[in-house]
Design an enzyme around this catalytic site. Structure first.
Site, mmCIF file in Angstrom:
data_model
loop_
_atom_site.group_PDB
_atom_site.id
_atom_site.type_symbol
_atom_site.label_atom_id
_atom_site.label_comp_id
_atom_site.label_asym_id
_atom_site.label_seq_id
_atom_site.Cartn_x
_atom_site.Cartn_y
_atom_site.Cartn_z
ATOM 1 N N ILE A 445 49.049 -22.413 66.994
ATOM 2 C CA ILE A 445 48.583 -21.777 65.762
ATOM 3 C C ILE A 445 48.326 -20.287 65.956
ATOM 4 C CG2 ILE A 445 46.873 -21.981 63.891
ATOM 5 C CD1 ILE A 445 48.892 -24.328 64.209
ATOM 6 N N GLY A 446 48.350 -19.822 67.184
ATOM 7 C CA GLY A 446 48.275 -18.369 67.349
ATOM 8 C C GLY A 446 47.529 -17.911 68.582
ATOM 9 N N ARG A 529 29.842 -20.986 67.937
ATOM 10 C CA ARG A 529 30.852 -20.039 67.459
ATOM 11 C C ARG A 529 30.249 -19.175 66.346
ATOM 12 N NH1 ARG A 529 34.817 -17.209 67.474
ATOM 13 N NH2 ARG A 529 36.313 -17.028 65.799
ATOM 14 N N TRP A 575 36.150 -14.222 54.640
ATOM 15 C CA TRP A 575 35.425 -14.125 55.906
ATOM 16 C C TRP A 575 34.888 -12.723 56.149
ATOM 17 C CZ3 TRP A 575 38.725 -17.767 59.562
ATOM 18 C CH2 TRP A 575 38.588 -19.074 59.088
ATOM 19 N N HIS A 656 48.770 -21.366 57.707
ATOM 20 C CA HIS A 656 47.929 -22.317 58.430
ATOM 21 C C HIS A 656 46.582 -22.485 57.722
ATOM 22 C CE1 HIS A 656 45.536 -24.173 61.501
ATOM 23 N NE2 HIS A 656 44.702 -23.174 61.443
ATOM 24 N N CYS A 658 42.740 -24.610 58.095
ATOM 25 C CA CYS A 658 41.876 -25.531 58.828
ATOM 26 C C CYS A 658 40.924 -26.190 57.847
ATOM 27 C CB CYS A 658 41.011 -24.874 59.874
ATOM 28 S SG CYS A 658 41.401 -23.218 60.297
ATOM 29 N N HIS A 706 38.423 -27.914 68.779
ATOM 30 C CA HIS A 706 36.995 -27.604 68.918
ATOM 31 C C HIS A 706 36.395 -28.289 70.133
ATOM 32 C CE1 HIS A 706 37.686 -27.129 64.502
ATOM 33 N NE2 HIS A 706 37.203 -25.960 64.839
ATOM 34 N N CYS A 738 44.508 -25.993 65.385
ATOM 35 C CA CYS A 738 44.133 -24.606 65.090
ATOM 36 C C CYS A 738 44.365 -23.771 66.344
ATOM 37 C CB CYS A 738 42.659 -24.572 64.647
ATOM 38 S SG CYS A 738 42.137 -22.996 63.942
HETATM 39 N N1 GLN Z 1 45.913 -17.642 64.168
HETATM 40 C C1 GLN Z 1 44.536 -17.952 64.279
HETATM 41 C C2 GLN Z 1 44.222 -18.433 65.688
HETATM 42 O O1 GLN Z 1 44.990 -19.130 66.227
HETATM 43 C C3 GLN Z 1 44.125 -19.002 63.296
HETATM 44 C C4 GLN Z 1 42.664 -19.350 63.400
HETATM 45 C C5 GLN Z 1 42.118 -20.155 62.247
HETATM 46 O O2 GLN Z 1 42.828 -20.711 61.473
HETATM 47 N N2 GLN Z 1 40.825 -20.265 62.142
HETATM 48 O O3 GLN Z 1 43.193 -18.140 66.237
HETATM 49 ZN ZN ZN Z 2 42.774 -23.027 61.886
#
Ligand code: GLN
Ligand code: ZN
Length: 766
Positions: A445-446, A529, A575, A656, A658, A706, A738
């Protein structure tokens, strides 16, 4: 005398003391005694701060080592057997439920391997709570004494507090059935739960508590009739001689649609959020009896702007006209949990802008001043009011807030700018022709683990201790090693790993015009977090490319497709602390235009897969169904499309999301080529169906990021098999839930290898 009240205070400490101690405890570097000691110090500090600020009604039991809803689950013995069976110390059971626990057997204890409980958004905030999970054999009983202990702790300091509890109806309604009895409606457990609340309340009274703040925030949601009806039953049961007075509290929205549910409840008073919905005053007042107290939530617990004190005072006065001064309390609109602790440690924000803000600590004085102005007259606080009026008008007229070029560009947005050139099938063909993407493509996801090393170097760079050149070299080295790792593991669409980003929103905020950011303005997102939301102070634009250099470099060192990584306009907005002087829609459009420039620059630089994350799109959804919600969906979707539609067909747009409870129709409306969705903690078999109609390609998150737990390959295979029963294999992507930034390398390596191996097994089979 009109009293001032605070509904809850941030528990993390001005310098993230809570995070430091819990993480030290988790890694075995601090003892449980050390952990508890820091907790105690934080509580003490917060109480004293409030006392010194002159707050009359100070909360206790608003502290938590992870999440306050999880505290209640422990307290009421709502602990599924998969956790209780290990007979861990209560604090370890608590953390195991919050974040999962995996540890090898020792001489004295068996191995532990248990995933975390589902975590979900706290209403429309960026806080997440651990969802109470009710299994078949749940046996409510008082299992600990946290609220009483903390009340006594404050009492020992000479501070009389109002303990905070999540009320029984909200506690149940916010929970879910465990997988062993999915038909269970938690609200049907009310009769069993109430005696435990009664016992707890009696103990609080014995300890000396005269009033308890009982939070029933679900009253601002659309409630089924049986839940509405539960209020009467619950509060007629709980209000008694042996219980302290109960102060029923709601926040974040409009209680009017549920007003019948609270009418006639024998509680001492009622709190509503008049920052969000000032229009509800008359109806709330009408619902009260002649003796019930009205707590007027008027200092915003969700934003960082200075309260307009003159306006707030007028509002409280209008409440007083209706019910009389002796029946009014001035309060924060919600807990201050959602705001940073203090402005005092912000040295980098210019004095001009800083003067527009109030963080949690500063908000304490605001409630106190409003109460004082009413009790003793405006003259008693004349200086404070004059200074407040001056800041408010300075902000209104500042040139920082208004950029004519941005306003002009927003006014010229057209429909063709929010539509891709061709439909998905045409785009897909163009993408397949030049991107090497196999069946069951694997990706992440990154972000990759943000090791201590990375954070140290980034801090050094921020502080000017190393040069930009040194820093860039370091980042390139990190990118190169992450790319190499992904090639070794065998992932198909790679990412650069985001080592240069402290946070997915803050990073962009720091590059855009119109934003300011804090040095210590941390807010708890979940557990340990925390995020430092940037603050949108003025019209937003992009002074120059933001991510192009890193993505271009990453693509240059691999033959695999590299995925550029951006944060979407709605998430940037949600955010951040948004402005309160122009609508959110306009702020989202400004952000979308800035991101559009970035998307087009990435494409021009040869990055043909671009992910625009919108994890926050769900949480912005107005809490109730209706016109406001429909309007939000429209502008939120359009701003994503504005940011992503200006590319060629051959460029593959990913997005994406979450967290739970997304509406598949909203996701569909974004028209992204590929979406990835958090999924691994969804036990509900029906949920798997939900996105099955998704017309484009989709990756359902296959493991929980997580938690440090490593799922074995077989678990991936089993999960993919379940998904394949519902989804066509051609549409499916294989990815985690994620980003991996909060994970360590050991589990990341192992989990991704298992995931890729599972994908390969399917690829061989089909
Ligand atoms: N690209 C972001 C990562 O991988 C996505 C994080 C998220 O969706 N909260 O950290
Ligand atoms: Zn995410």
């Amino acid at each position: 005398m009109v009293q001032s009240a605070v509904l809850g205070f941030p528990r993390i400490g001005p310098f993230r003391e809570l995070k430091k101690t819990t993480e030290a405890y988790w890694s075995g570097k601090a003892t449980v005694e050390e952990l508890f000691k820091v907790g105690k110090e934080l509580r003490e500090k917060n109480w004293k701060l409030q006392k010194e600020a002159g707050v009359d009604i100070i909360p206790s039991n608003d502290f938590s080592f992870y999440d306050h809803v999880l505290d209640h689950s422990l307290l009421f013995n709502v602990i599924p057997e998969r956790y209780s069976k290990y007979e861990l110390a209560p604090i370890d059971t608590f953390f195991a439920m919050g974040r999962g626990l995996q540890r090898p057997a020792t001489d004295s204890a068996p191995a532990v391997d248990v995933p975390a409980t589902e975590m979900v958004k706290w209403f429309d905030s960026n806080y997440h709570y651990v969802r109470p999970t009710f299994s078949k054999n749940v046996e409510f009983k008082l299992n600990g004494s946290k609220p009483i202990d903390e009340f006594l702790e404050a009492k020992a300091l000479g501070i009389h507090t109002r303990p905070v509890l999540v009320g029984p109806v909200s506690y149940l309604f916010l929970g879910k059935a465990d997988k062993d009895n999915l038909d269970l409606e938690p609200i049907t457990l009310l009769d069993q739960l109430l005696p435990v609340y009664a016992e707890l309340l009696a103990k609080l009274k014995e300890a000396g508590a005269d009033t308890v703040q009982i939070d029933e925030p679900v009253l601002v949601l659309d409630l089924p009739t049986e839940v509405q009806a539960a209020y009467k039953k619950a509060y007629e049961f709980l209000v008694s001689e042996t219980a302290p007075k109960l102060f029923l509290t709601t926040y974040f929205g409009d209680v009017r649609p549920n007003i019948e549910a609270i009418k006639g409840l024998p509680v001492a008073g009622f709190h509503a959020d008049f920052v969000r919905v000032p229009e509800q005053l008359d109806d709330v007042v009408a619902a009260l009896s002649e003796t019930q107290i009205l707590s007027v939530g008027i200092v915003n617990g969700r934003n960082i702007w200075k309260c307009n004190l003159a306006k707030a005072i007028d509002f409280v006065k209008s409440a007083i006209e209706k019910v009389g001064a002796e029946r009014v309390i001035v309060a924060t609109s919600s807990s201050l949990l959602h705001t940073p602790v203090t402005l005092a440690n912000e040295k980098k924000i210019s004095a001009e802008i800083k003067d527009w803000f109030a963080f949690a600590t500063e908000k304490l004085s605001e409630v106190v001043v409003i109460a004082k102005a009413i009790t003793e007259g405006a003259d008693s606080v004349a200086d404070v009011l004059a200074a407040n009026a001056a800041s408010i008008s300075a902000r209104e007229s500042s040139s920082i807030t208004n950029d004519p070029a941005v306003r002009e560009r927003v006014s010229k947005i057209t429909d063709s700018m929010i539509t891709r050139k061709s439909p998905f099938a045409v785009r897909l063909a163009a993408q397949k022709a030049h991107l090497d993407i196999p069946l069951f493509p694997t990706t992440t996801i990154g972000s990759f683990p943000q090791t201590k090393d990375i954070r140290i170097i980034r801090n050094k760079f921020t502080k000017g201790e190393i040069s930009a050149e040194e820093y860039e070299k370091f980042i390139e080295k990190e990118i190169a090693s992450v790319v190499k790792f992904q090639e070794e593991v065998g992932l198909d669409v790679l990412v650069h790993g985001e080592p240069e980003r402290n946070d997915m929103v803050q990073y962009f905020g720091e590059k855009f015009n119109g934003y300011v950011f804090t040095s210590n303005g941390w807010v708890q997102s979940y557990g340990s977090r925390y995020v430092r939301p940037p603050i949108i102070v003025g019209d937003v634009s992009r002074p120059g490319p933001i991510t192009v250099k890193e993505s271009k470099y990453a693509q240059s060192i691999t033959k695999k497709p590299m995925k550029g990584m951006l944060t979407g306009p709605v998430t940037c907005l949600r955010w951040s602390f948004p402005r309160d002087d122009i609508p959110n829609k306009i702020q989202a459009q400004q952000l979308a235009l800035a991101l559009l420039d970035e998307v087009q620059d990435l494409e021009a630089a040869g990055v043909y897969v671009i992910q625009v994350d919108e994890p926050a799109i769900r949480e912005g959804l107005p809490l109730r169904a209706g016109a406001e919600r429909d309007d939000y969906v429209k502008w939120a979707v359009e701003s994503f499309r504005l940011a992503t539609s200006g590319v060629e067909d051959k460029t593959q747009i990913h997005s994406h999301f979450c967290y739970s409870d997304l509406d598949p129709n909203h996701i569909k409306a974004l028209d992204a080529d590929v979406v990835s969705i958090e999924f691994s903690k969804k036990d509900d078999p029906n949920y798997i169906q939900e996105f099955s109609e998704y017309p484009n390609h989709i990756g359902l998150g296959l493991f929980d990021i997580h938690s440090p737990r490593v799922p074995p390959k077989e678990e991936f295979v089993q999960r993919i098999n379940e998904i394949l029963k519902v989804y066509p294999k051609e549409n499916l992507w294989i990815n985690p839930d994620c980003g991996l930034k909060t994970r360590g390398w050991t589990e990341t390596r192992a989990s991704l290898q298992n995931m890729v191996d599972a994908a390969k097994e399917f690829r061989a089979k089909y």
